[in-house]
Write an enzyme that holds these catalytic residues in place. Structure first.
Site, mmCIF file in Angstrom:
data_model
loop_
_atom_site.group_PDB
_atom_site.id
_atom_site.type_symbol
_atom_site.label_atom_id
_atom_site.label_comp_id
_atom_site.label_asym_id
_atom_site.label_seq_id
_atom_site.Cartn_x
_atom_site.Cartn_y
_atom_site.Cartn_z
ATOM 1 N N HIS A 89 28.561 64.305 49.742
ATOM 2 C CA HIS A 89 27.970 65.626 49.443
ATOM 3 C C HIS A 89 27.842 65.850 47.936
ATOM 4 O O HIS A 89 27.864 66.991 47.480
ATOM 5 C CB HIS A 89 28.790 66.773 50.050
ATOM 6 C CG HIS A 89 29.175 66.552 51.480
ATOM 7 N ND1 HIS A 89 28.402 67.001 52.529
ATOM 8 C CD2 HIS A 89 30.228 65.898 52.042
ATOM 9 C CE1 HIS A 89 28.984 66.656 53.679
ATOM 10 N NE2 HIS A 89 30.084 65.975 53.406
ATOM 11 N N SER A 107 10.413 62.505 23.854
ATOM 12 C CA SER A 107 9.636 63.697 24.191
ATOM 13 C C SER A 107 8.662 63.972 23.057
ATOM 14 O O SER A 107 8.970 63.712 21.888
ATOM 15 C CB SER A 107 10.585 64.879 24.363
ATOM 16 O OG SER A 107 9.898 66.102 24.160
ATOM 17 N N LYS A 140 15.295 64.166 22.376
ATOM 18 C CA LYS A 140 15.329 63.702 23.770
ATOM 19 C C LYS A 140 15.255 62.192 23.930
ATOM 20 O O LYS A 140 14.549 61.503 23.206
ATOM 21 C CB LYS A 140 14.145 64.313 24.563
ATOM 22 C CG LYS A 140 14.234 65.792 24.815
ATOM 23 C CD LYS A 140 15.345 66.218 25.788
ATOM 24 C CE LYS A 140 15.174 65.680 27.181
ATOM 25 N NZ LYS A 140 14.192 66.424 27.966
ATOM 26 N N GLU A 200 12.943 57.500 36.858
ATOM 27 C CA GLU A 200 12.193 58.629 37.437
ATOM 28 C C GLU A 200 10.886 58.154 38.056
ATOM 29 O O GLU A 200 10.507 58.544 39.161
ATOM 30 C CB GLU A 200 11.876 59.668 36.354
ATOM 31 C CG GLU A 200 13.090 60.437 35.870
ATOM 32 C CD GLU A 200 12.724 61.305 34.673
ATOM 33 O OE1 GLU A 200 11.978 62.279 34.840
ATOM 34 O OE2 GLU A 200 13.166 60.979 33.555
#
Ligand code: ARG
Length: 460
Positions: free
Chosen positions: A156, A277, A283, A290
């Site tokens: 979980h 970024s 970043k 992804e």
């Protein structure tokens, strides 16, 4: 421009029709399979005295020239030729003359395309397996270094029990073994020759299907021609196999993304496989995992697409089937680049063992060990042990410490049957190494599992 099938027509189709109907823009990818299939077919026709030796030689040499023209970029791919089968046959006939017109004896584009596409897919089943193995090798290297690196095992997405990082990666190795087995079993099941099925019902010519099957590396010939010319199970299987493999890659990617966050900071992807970024100078984004997660959706789309194309088709060949190729080509390319980049990302990532360990000291990961202690050493029924342990967890929360750091006196206040030897059972290391049942996380068990994968890759 006259079509090969123009005999019964009095008007020619429009450009719009050509554009809509053609597959040549994408099926040209199958040119090698197509030429090899034609050579095998012609070789068999000669052996059966349907072609002369002279004609066979002309066909074989002509096809070699066509192949060279394709590979040098000289070959003219024209939409008006509709598909690669007709484009190649037309060019062959232009080069060698009448013998070229005999090549299609006892053959149809229906069995021809079934041969070409099936052989492409069969080959890709193999190539993808090789790429999975390379990825597994890299994962194994990392896993082997970290059989004592403790991190919180979760259910979980909540801290559950301590495990080691090698064990965690071993879970993915298990998935990839299943993937390999799926690709291999698809290969075995589908390595059956469609050649000689002709349009749908076979042919009156005295052909030898076993011969062409042998020449093309198929294990056997298909049983029923009507089925064979419309069967695309092999394509659906590779799409499903890739989808399942991508689902595994996507799950691993999801963890890599999470682990790259400041909140986890379990790993850092290398600069070579991270991106920045355009606005936030600080970043460092995990675009690779992804995108792997995202590309999984695209592959599922191809599987759903082809399942849907096939579902309403009457026997046998229908033009709908031409829609089988692009999704498979795309899925295969996606699988290949995904496996390679994931391998590189894993090879170059940094594992932050210290952060993993610190995270394991939060959330009372050894609570189950206390309960197990109460069962094993104090002969307390598990349900009762569970309750007592809950009290110990509550006490630790109150003290704002982890259960693994609790002092003996508190435990004895909760239940007098507890002995001082309990403390060694509560350490996170002990908790991980206590799980020695078969398939468990204990370092000894993890090492056995990794050895299994090492041998698996060696034997393959
Ligand atoms: N271009 C077709 C395909 O990809 C080849 C088979 C065409 N056969 C036919 N009878 N029209 O499926």
């Amino acid at each position: 421009m006259e079509k090969m099938w123009s005999g019964r027509f009095s008007a020619s189709g429009t450009k719009l029709l050509d554009q809509f109907n053609a597959s040549i823009m994408f099926d040209r990818k199958l040119y090698r399979e197509d030429i090899e299939g034609s050579i095998a077919h012609a070789t068999m026709l000669e052996k059966q005295s349907i072609l002369t030796k002279e004609e066979l030689t002309q066909i074989v040499n002509g096809l070699a020239q066509v192949k060279a023209e394709i590979e040098s970029g000289e070959f003219e791919w024209k939409i008006s030729d509709e598909d690669l089968h007709m484009a190649i046959e037309k060019r062959l006939t232009a080069i060698i003359g009448d013998a070229g017109k005999k090549l299609h004896t006892a053959r149809s584009r229906n069995d021809q395309v079934a041969v070409d596409f099936r052989r492409f897919v069969l080959r890709k089943n193999f190539e993808i397996v090789d790429a999975i193995k390379l990825l597994m090798q890299e994962i194994l290297v990392v896993a082997s270094k970290h059989t004592e690196t403790i991190l919180p095992g979760m259910t979980h997405l909540q801290h559950a029990q301590p495990i080691n990082f090698g064990f965690h990666l071993g879970a993915y190795l298990s998935m990839f073994v299943r993937d390999i087995e799926r690709f291999e079993s698809s290969y075995k099941r589908n390595n059956i020759s469609p050649l000689g099925c002709a349009a749908l019902a076979g042919t009156p010519h005295n052909i030898d299907r076993a011969k062409t099957a042998e020449l093309l590396g198929f294990d056997s010939v298909s049983l029923n021609c009507l089925d064979t010319v419309s069967d695309r199970d092999f394509a659906l299987e590779i799409l499903f196999n890739i989808s399942t493999m991508m689902m595994h890659i996507s799950r691993l990617s999801e963890e890599l993304v999470m682990w790259s966050s400041y909140e986890f900071a379990f790993i850092e992807l290398s600069d070579e496989y991270s991106t920045g970024s355009s606005i936030m100078p600080q970043k460092k984004n995990p675009d690779v995992p992804e995108l792997l997660r995202g590309k999984t959706g695209r592959v599922y789309g191809s599987l759903m697409g082809l399942l849907t194309v096939m579902k309403g088709l009457p026997l046998a060949y229908n033009k709908d089937t031409q829609e089988d190729k692009e999704g498979v080509f795309d899925a295969v390319e996606t699988a290949e680049i995904s496996l390679e980049i994931l391998k590189e990302a894993i090879k170059t990532m940094q594992v932050k063992t210290h952060n993993m360990k610190n995270a394991s000291k939060v959330g009372h990961l050894s609570a189950t060990d206390l309960a197990d202690y109460l069962v094993q050493k104090c002969n307390i029924p598990f349900r009762e042990a569970h309750f007592i342990t809950g009290r110990a967890v509550a006490k630790s929360e109150e003290l704002k410490i982890d259960l693994s750091d609790i002092e003996f006196k508190y435990l004895q206040e909760i239940d007098a049957r507890i002995n001082e030897d309990v403390l060694k059972f509560l350490s996170i290391e002990n908790s991980m190494n206590a799980r020695i049942s078969s398939g468990g996380t204990a370092t000894v068990r993890t090492k056995e599992q990794l050895e299994y994968f090492t041998n698996y890759l060696k034997e393959k």
